[in-house]
Motif scaffolding. Structure first.
Motif, short mmCIF file in Angstrom:
data_model
loop_
_atom_site.label_atom_id
_atom_site.label_comp_id
_atom_site.label_asym_id
_atom_site.label_seq_id
_atom_site.Cartn_x
_atom_site.Cartn_y
_atom_site.Cartn_z
N PRO A 16 -1.39 14.51 54.50
CA PRO A 16 -1.92 15.11 55.78
C PRO A 16 -3.10 15.77 55.30
CG PRO A 16 0.28 15.64 56.01
CD PRO A 16 0.13 14.79 54.46
N GLY A 17 -4.34 15.66 55.94
CA GLY A 17 -5.49 16.15 55.44
C GLY A 17 -5.51 17.60 55.57
N SER A 18 -4.64 18.30 56.39
CA SER A 18 -4.65 19.86 56.36
C SER A 18 -4.27 20.49 55.17
CB SER A 18 -3.69 20.33 57.57
OG SER A 18 -2.21 19.81 57.03
N VAL A 19 -3.35 19.49 54.40
CA VAL A 19 -3.23 19.99 52.89
C VAL A 19 -4.35 20.34 51.93
CG1 VAL A 19 -2.37 19.10 50.67
CG2 VAL A 19 -0.74 18.78 52.82
N TYR A 20 -5.62 19.73 52.54
CA TYR A 20 -6.46 20.27 51.77
C TYR A 20 -7.75 20.93 52.47
CZ TYR A 20 -4.65 16.09 49.54
OH TYR A 20 -3.93 15.38 48.70
N GLY A 21 -6.90 21.76 53.34
CA GLY A 21 -7.72 22.74 54.21
C GLY A 21 -8.57 22.23 55.21
N SER A 22 -8.45 20.90 55.53
CA SER A 22 -9.26 20.58 56.87
C SER A 22 -8.62 20.71 57.99
CB SER A 22 -9.74 19.00 56.48
OG SER A 22 -8.40 18.24 56.97
N ASP A 23 -9.17 20.51 59.08
CA ASP A 23 -8.44 20.51 60.45
C ASP A 23 -7.62 19.44 60.44
OD1 ASP A 23 -10.34 22.49 61.12
OD2 ASP A 23 -11.71 20.96 62.15
N SER A 24 -6.40 19.31 61.33
CA SER A 24 -5.59 18.30 61.53
C SER A 24 -6.34 17.05 61.87
CB SER A 24 -4.30 18.79 62.16
OG SER A 24 -4.65 18.77 63.50
N GLY A 25 -5.72 16.05 61.69
CA GLY A 25 -6.23 14.90 62.31
C GLY A 25 -7.01 14.09 61.28
N TYR A 26 -6.80 14.43 60.01
CA TYR A 26 -7.20 13.54 58.67
C TYR A 26 -6.09 13.21 58.10
CZ TYR A 26 -12.34 14.87 59.62
OH TYR A 26 -13.47 15.12 60.23
N VAL A 27 -6.48 12.01 57.26
CA VAL A 27 -5.35 11.42 56.56
C VAL A 27 -5.82 11.20 54.98
CG1 VAL A 27 -3.88 9.50 56.11
CG2 VAL A 27 -3.73 10.44 58.15
N ARG A 28 -5.25 11.41 53.70
CA ARG A 28 -5.88 10.86 52.59
C ARG A 28 -4.97 9.72 52.53
NH1 ARG A 28 -5.33 13.56 46.78
NH2 ARG A 28 -3.32 12.45 46.80
N PHE A 29 -5.57 8.68 52.39
CA PHE A 29 -4.96 7.37 51.66
C PHE A 29 -5.59 7.29 50.18
CE2 PHE A 29 -5.21 5.99 56.31
CZ PHE A 29 -3.79 5.96 56.39
N THR A 30 -4.52 7.16 49.28
CA THR A 30 -4.70 7.11 47.94
C THR A 30 -4.38 5.39 47.71
OG1 THR A 30 -4.22 8.92 47.19
CG2 THR A 30 -4.03 7.03 45.53
N TYR A 31 -5.51 4.46 47.51
CA TYR A 31 -5.00 3.27 47.24
C TYR A 31 -5.03 2.78 45.54
CZ TYR A 31 -10.39 3.67 47.01
OH TYR A 31 -11.61 3.99 46.59
N GLY A 32 -5.24 3.92 44.73
CA GLY A 32 -4.80 3.63 43.40
C GLY A 32 -3.39 3.41 43.03
N ARG A 33 -2.40 3.98 43.71
CA ARG A 33 -1.13 4.14 43.56
C ARG A 33 -0.17 2.67 43.78
NH1 ARG A 33 3.01 3.61 41.81
NH2 ARG A 33 4.53 5.15 41.01
#
Lengths: 478, 478
Positions: free
Chosen positions: B439-456
């Motif tokens: 969830p994006g809030s882990v990185y300090g952003s407002d909620s409502g963002y998602v980080r998708f990692t496509y490397g893994r």
């Protein structure tokens, strides 16, 4: 490290000036940074001090560096651009952090070893190349596949290694445990670091042995811990002081190294082992038991650790391959209750994201290979041989000047210098003659003790090394 | 982890009770320790909760454990001996240290991945097994000798690797440096840890990007630092806030990730790079530049780092093999002025006594081998392919529900969820359906963002993974 080329047509001072100019322009020494003193740089490069003086003069004439009397030589600040820009005051950053630097004696020893790899090394607490199973490890790496997934692994460490350690601990150390109680670390140093950082808070009081290698580790002070001491005699640490330390200072943890203690080499006797566990479990105090040397017991029958008789779950047990295989592997472990292991694994992820899988796999293979047992037997035999060489040399070279107990395992001999002596001068004289040792005061003892490590030097260096030490000692006494 | 044997004649609950009794008697759960909840243990063992209830009842009837309503199940304290003895209150120790635990979202993700290795992993910021050069590394390990001395090595790291990195940094990153300006670390995580522990003191203010992976690292808070943010837009971080942060809060350092920033994937443009260096050098502020992703630039032409245009020596540069070769190697590096490198090397010796020589040697061989360049080209091609699969899946499965910028390098896609959504519920629904993301809030952003990692994830998991994500999102929105 770069050294000037004595066969070149270019004068040495010019080569040195050119190299420094390159290092300065690449940012190794940014504007305003202090350069090494003339003496130190001359030592590093193996040239006369006058050559360095000429090189610095050359750079000064180009406006690249500045010297002010009394404050050394610095990189010029204004050579590099318009005035309002400046370099961070790195010096303030380096001095400002909350983590304490290593003790001056230890930094001096490391510096001496770096500058002169030919020094006879009675200081580094590790195995010499002829004691490490390098060929065996090499053979295992050739045979085995490393094609498995090289991603981040389990926070507690590589699962097959943890499983193998359950067997190993049962067979060699009489410890019953489960793989989920094990945390793989980068050696005992990291185990101790995790414990002092994560289970204790600044201001907490802890008990350590006196003398103790713990005293030499600034991590205890960096973590803001108050250290109280329990004297060590020929039977090992004396547990009776624990109760009064607890009453007076509310000590929170007790750190011990019962088998072939570092630095004294003593073995904690059975009565005291039981007493130690009885007192701490009455007080609900945890013990951290560091056990790196047990398998080096020269009679092959090492004493079982506290952990093997720890009915109350009071003991965090620390082990490592550093003193029985190779310190360069950097593989150690900790056995602790599940809640502790999970907490420390989580913290370790934050510090370094865990250990490389490659050395963990090497360690696991070595542990399960047919090489392991013969290696241990050979190691014990060779250490015993080196110990005897050291003792013989001390008796021959320094009769009446030293006294010591003969260690029955481990790598260290703790030696009292009978006449009064200045630690600092003795070390400097020894370095000048080509040997290093660790002064006892590093471990918190009174001055006049020396820790000799016989694991690190080659067999044929021991006698000449002690002969040089004897010269150094006589020069300090005269 | 142990699982009960479904083919055994012994009932599952009895097997579980026996295993727990063993783990308790071995000290994994000492007297007084909390056992896992019935739900959690059932999940771990892959059995029904009722089976765990029966196992706990069995142990309770033997007096081994106790349950009190509302406070869970604990190991009995008085089973194990006479009354005045007790186990340390491990819970208090675990809670008491000064090092903060990982963020709850990150612990939840790790727990989910441990319990179900089949989860489709859009969370872990690392390369999948098909992207890592495992075969190449294996081949190198077979050919090369590891018989050299396996002792503690140079405090700054294995010398041949540092020499090779000087070449590598010059050739690939346009950075001129010297081997004595390099410190080998156990990856970027350890570089950051050393910087925050040793160059900054509790109470110091620093600037980080907003959003930033730095925000997800409790090490910043554990070190007592005050974090201030610089917004990131499509051109990367905006440097203009630095001056006012410096005036108001006396920030001491600026942390940036200019190339394919984590989590947003943005590339800092040239004008802002120059502006960033201008502002910080006017203020004499150091920059920490983390540069793990540059060599993954899909067009092969990655932008030179700040360090390559750093005339004032203001930049500490951090690199690593984790995102270009294998995170499991745990080899990274730092380039900094000599005084900084020496200080951090000294501190690192105290934390873990340095890195294993084995992965350092592997890294050095790989860097100098003919495998390196083709591996990089293949890596870029495969990452680009996976990125396109992800984008296609997002457009197909979630039209109108998400918006994102297309990253030109790195492993991460930063995705805005257009309707309002609860992070926590979205993650739980996703885990239930077999995928994880951060969830994006882990990185300090407002909620409502998602980080998708496509490397893994594997290529063929991406489309089904996004389809499950779409189901989870719809279930939360409905």
């Amino acid at each position: 490290m770069w050294k000037p080329d004595r066969l070149s047509a270019q004068p040495l001072y010019q080569q040195i000036a050119n190299d420094l100019e390159r290092r300065i322009s690449y940012g190794e020494f940014p504007p305003g940074a202090m350069l090494p003193s003339e003496r130190k740089l001359a030592e590093q490069l193996g040239v006369n001090r006058s050559t360095v003086i000429l090189a610095y003069a050359e750079l000064r004439s180009l406006g690249i560096i500045e010297s002010r009397s009394g404050s050394g030589t610095r990189v010029s600040k204004y050579k590099w651009g318009a005035t309002p820009k400046h370099t961070p005051n790195w010096h303030r950053y380096v001095e400002g952090g909350s983590f304490l630097p290593n003790l001056p004696f230890l930094r001096r020893i490391r510096e001496a070893l770096q500058q002169n790899p030919e020094l006879i090394d009675f200081a580094s607490g590790e195995l010499a190349s002829d004691l490490a199973p390098a060929e065996e490890i090499n053979a295992l790496m050739k045979v085995n596949q490393y094609t498995e997934y090289l991603g981040y692994n389990h926070p507690q460490g590589y699962a097959p290694l943890r499983k193998s350690l359950v067997q190993y601990l049962h067979q060699h150390r009489d410890i019953q445990t489960t793989d989920s109680s094990i945390l793989i670390t980068s050696g005992s140093q990291q185990s101790l670091y995790l414990i002092t950082q994560c289970l204790l808070a600044p201001g907490d009081a802890v008990a350590i042995e006196d003398p103790s290698y713990c005293y030499s580790l600034p991590m205890f002070q960096s973590a803001g811990l108050r250290l109280f001491r329990l004297p060590v005699d020929h039977r090992g640490v004396r547990p009776e002081g624990i109760r009064s330390l607890y009453k007076k200072h509310r000590i929170k943890m007790v750190f011990v190294n019962p088998n072939f203690q570092n630095p004294t080499g003593t073995l904690l006797d059975e009565e005291r082992r039981n007493e130690l566990l009885r007192v701490t479990s009455e007080l609900g105090l945890p013990i951290v038991e560091d056990d790196p040397f047990s398998l080096t017991a020269y009679d092959g029958a090492s004493r079982p650790p506290l952990k093997s008789i720890d009915a109350m779950g009071s003991v965090i047990y620390i082990g490592s391959f550093s003193k029985i295989a190779a310190s360069g592997l950097r593989v150690g472990w900790m056995v602790a209750p599940n809640s502790v292991v999970e907490r420390l694994a989580d913290a370790r992820q934050q510090m370094d994201f865990g250990l490389s899988i490659v050395p963990q796999k090497v360690a696991e293979q070595f542990l399960n290979s047919d090489y392991f047992q013969p290696h241990l037997e050979r190691l014990r035999m060779r250490l015993l041989y080196k110990r005897d060489l050291l003792i013989e040399a001390l008796r021959k070279e320094l009769p009446g000047l030293v006294s010591f107990m003969v260690p029955q395992g481990g790598l260290h001999l703790w030696c009292k210098i009978i006449p009064e002596v200045n630690d600092h001068r003795l070390l400097e004289e020894a370095i000048r003659r080509g040997i290093v040792f660790v002064p006892g005061s590093v471990y918190g003892s009174d001055s006049g003790y020396v820790r000799f490590t016989y694991g690190r030097s080659k067999a044929d260096e021991i006698e000449p090394g002690i002969s040089k030490f004897a010269e150094a000692l006589r020069s300090v006494l005269s």
